[in-house]
Design an enzyme around this catalytic site. Structure first.
Site, PDB file in Angstrom:
ATOM      1  N   ASP A  22       0.340  -0.884   0.089  1.00 33.57           N
ATOM      2  CA  ASP A  22      -0.036  -0.060  -0.251  1.00 33.57           C
ATOM      3  C   ASP A  22       0.229   1.265  -0.115  1.00 33.57           C
ATOM      4  O   ASP A  22       2.206   0.798   0.626  1.00 33.57           O
ATOM      5  CB  ASP A  22      -0.652  -0.189   1.130  1.00 33.57           C
ATOM      6  CG  ASP A  22      -2.139   1.249   0.909  1.00 33.57           C
ATOM      7  OD1 ASP A  22      -1.893   1.281  -0.081  1.00 33.57           O
ATOM      8  OD2 ASP A  22      -2.914   1.155   2.218  1.00 33.57           O
ATOM      9  N   GLY A  23       0.200   2.272  -0.655  1.00 33.70           N
ATOM     10  CA  GLY A  23       1.184   3.268  -0.820  1.00 33.70           C
ATOM     11  C   GLY A  23       1.444   4.107  -2.319  1.00 33.70           C
ATOM     12  O   GLY A  23       2.626   5.504  -2.023  1.00 33.70           O
ATOM     13  N   ASN A  70     -10.879  -2.944  -6.665  1.00 32.83           N
ATOM     14  CA  ASN A  70     -10.064  -1.730  -7.468  1.00 32.83           C
ATOM     15  C   ASN A  70      -9.797  -1.532  -8.944  1.00 32.83           C
ATOM     16  O   ASN A  70     -10.172  -0.424  -9.360  1.00 32.83           O
ATOM     17  CB  ASN A  70      -8.468  -2.385  -7.441  1.00 32.83           C
ATOM     18  CG  ASN A  70      -7.336  -2.345  -5.795  1.00 32.83           C
ATOM     19  OD1 ASN A  70      -6.706  -2.559  -6.088  1.00 32.83           O
ATOM     20  ND2 ASN A  70      -7.571  -1.483  -5.429  1.00 32.83           N
TER      21      ASN A  70
HETATM   22  C1  FPP Z   1      -1.760   0.155  -3.377  1.00 31.42           C
HETATM   23  O1  FPP Z   1      -0.898   1.840  -3.798  1.00 31.42           O
HETATM   24  C2  FPP Z   1      -1.729  -0.720  -4.913  1.00 31.42           C
HETATM   25  C3  FPP Z   1      -2.336  -1.357  -5.981  1.00 31.42           C
HETATM   26  C4  FPP Z   1      -3.712  -1.118  -5.422  1.00 31.42           C
HETATM   27  C5  FPP Z   1      -1.492  -2.073  -6.458  1.00 31.42           C
HETATM   28  C6  FPP Z   1      -0.396  -2.402  -6.197  1.00 31.42           C
HETATM   29  C7  FPP Z   1       0.456  -2.914  -7.511  1.00 31.42           C
HETATM   30  C8  FPP Z   1       2.349  -2.960  -8.093  1.00 31.42           C
HETATM   31  C9  FPP Z   1       2.847  -2.821  -7.099  1.00 31.42           C
HETATM   32  C10 FPP Z   1       2.551  -2.867  -9.494  1.00 31.42           C
HETATM   33  C11 FPP Z   1       1.550  -3.912 -10.044  1.00 31.42           C
HETATM   34  C12 FPP Z   1       2.541  -5.668  -9.855  1.00 31.42           C
HETATM   35  C13 FPP Z   1       2.966  -6.449  -9.693  1.00 31.42           C
HETATM   36  C14 FPP Z   1       2.825  -7.774  -9.297  1.00 31.42           C
HETATM   37  C15 FPP Z   1       3.447  -6.599 -11.452  1.00 31.42           C
HETATM   38  P1  FPP Z   1      -2.170   2.306  -3.967  1.00 31.42           P
HETATM   39  O2  FPP Z   1      -2.461   3.112  -4.620  1.00 31.42           O
HETATM   40  O3  FPP Z   1      -3.540   2.146  -2.736  1.00 31.42           O
HETATM   41  O4  FPP Z   1      -1.758   3.648  -2.668  1.00 31.42           O
HETATM   42  P2  FPP Z   1      -2.558   4.606  -1.850  1.00 31.42           P
HETATM   43  O5  FPP Z   1      -3.058   4.064  -0.337  1.00 31.42           O
HETATM   44  O6  FPP Z   1      -1.498   5.424  -1.081  1.00 31.42           O
HETATM   45  O7  FPP Z   1      -3.542   5.518  -3.245  1.00 31.42           O
END
Ligand code: FPP
Length: 250
Positions: A22-23, A70
């Site tokens: 997350d983040g 998501n």
């Molecule tokens: C959360 O951060 C992260 C995600 C929803 C997606 C995670 C995906 C990746 C790291 C890239 C793709 C993965 C692979 C395995 C190739 P957020 O967007 O919720 O952050 P926020 O809470 O700060 O808005």
């Protein structure tokens, strides 16, 4: 080798580590960039942690890469995440094979766009006979979706006489979940300083150790991972028993 790495007891490793990454969005915003920039940089952390897990020979690493919820994000962001998945799988399948790693997935992957689904299945197939670390990607996954599926299938099987309702217990329920071939996580990590589980592996984390790291996912390094493993190894897992009972059984 680093301090934390040297402190790890290689004989008491968690068999299964699960991570809520997350983040990314907040990290991007703090850097004056669009959210997708955070996800692009998040892939570096995916790589680092996967490598660390493989080097330590941790058996299972589950990453929450895309939740059912998501799908409700802006189309532009969903498209960016799907694109990243495809390009990462394309780039990394060879690395997974070289390191004897296997890719598996949990979630409603049929909802993924066709090209993403195909790439994913290609990589799963190509790495299926590897015997080292299993990298398990949770994609289009949510625990409540999984639990609803499990209830649906169990009721079908009761209806068609395959099982009787008196047989329903912990073990049977686990065998109807998408994680049926994987042990429950020993350790669940969430980054970015949020103290939530967000619909992730609710049944499976009944006895998992939880670790909430303040680090934003794109900044998360191998060193952060090693530090958490060291912390995990200092904890006493009691599974409902007393501390004395655990000491006596050693
Ligand atoms: C959360 O951060 C992260 C995600 C929803 C997606 C995670 C995906 C990746 C790291 C890239 C793709 C993965 C692979 C395995 C190739 P957020 O967007 O919720 O952050 P926020 O809470 O700060 O808005």
């Amino acid at each position: 080798m680093s301090d934390f790495y040297n402190q790890i007891n290689k004989n008491a490793l968690p068999a299964h580590v699960a991570i809520i990454m997350d983040g990314n969005g907040r990290w991007a915003k703090a850097n004056g960039q669009p959210r997708a920039y955070g996800h692009i940089n998040g892939v570096k952390s995916v790589r680092a942690v996967t490598e660390a897990a493989a080097e330590l020979q941790i058996k299972y690493l589950t990453l929450y890469a895309f939740s059912t919820e998501n799908w409700n994000r802006p189309k532009e962001e969903v498209d960016a995440l799907m694109g990243l998945l495809v390009s990462t799988i394309e780039k990394e399948t060879e690395t997974l094979n070289k390191n004897n790693m296997r890719l598996t997935t949990i979630g409603d992957t049929k909802r993924l766009p066709e090209p993403v689904y195909k790439k994913l299945m290609g990589c799963i197939e190509s790495t299926s006979s590897n015997t080292g670390t299993t990298l398990n990607l949770a994609l289009s996954y949510s625990s409540r979706w999984e639990i609803a599926e499990m209830v649906r299938q169990i009721s079908e099987d009761v209806k068609n006489g395959k099982i009787s309702s008196s047989e329903i217990n912990d073990e049977l329920i686990s065998s109807y979940l998408s994680t049926k071939d994987i042990p429950d996580p020993d350790l669940l990590i969430r980054t970015s300083g949020e103290y939530r589980i967000s619909n992730f592996l609710l049944w499976q984390i009944a006895y998992s150790e939880l670790y909430f790291s303040p680090v934003m996912w794109p900044d998360f390094t191998k060193e952060n991972f090693y530090e958490i493993i060291v912390d995990y190894q200092k904890r006493q897992r009691r599974f409902g028993k007393t501390g004395e009972q655990i000491e006596e059984s050693k």
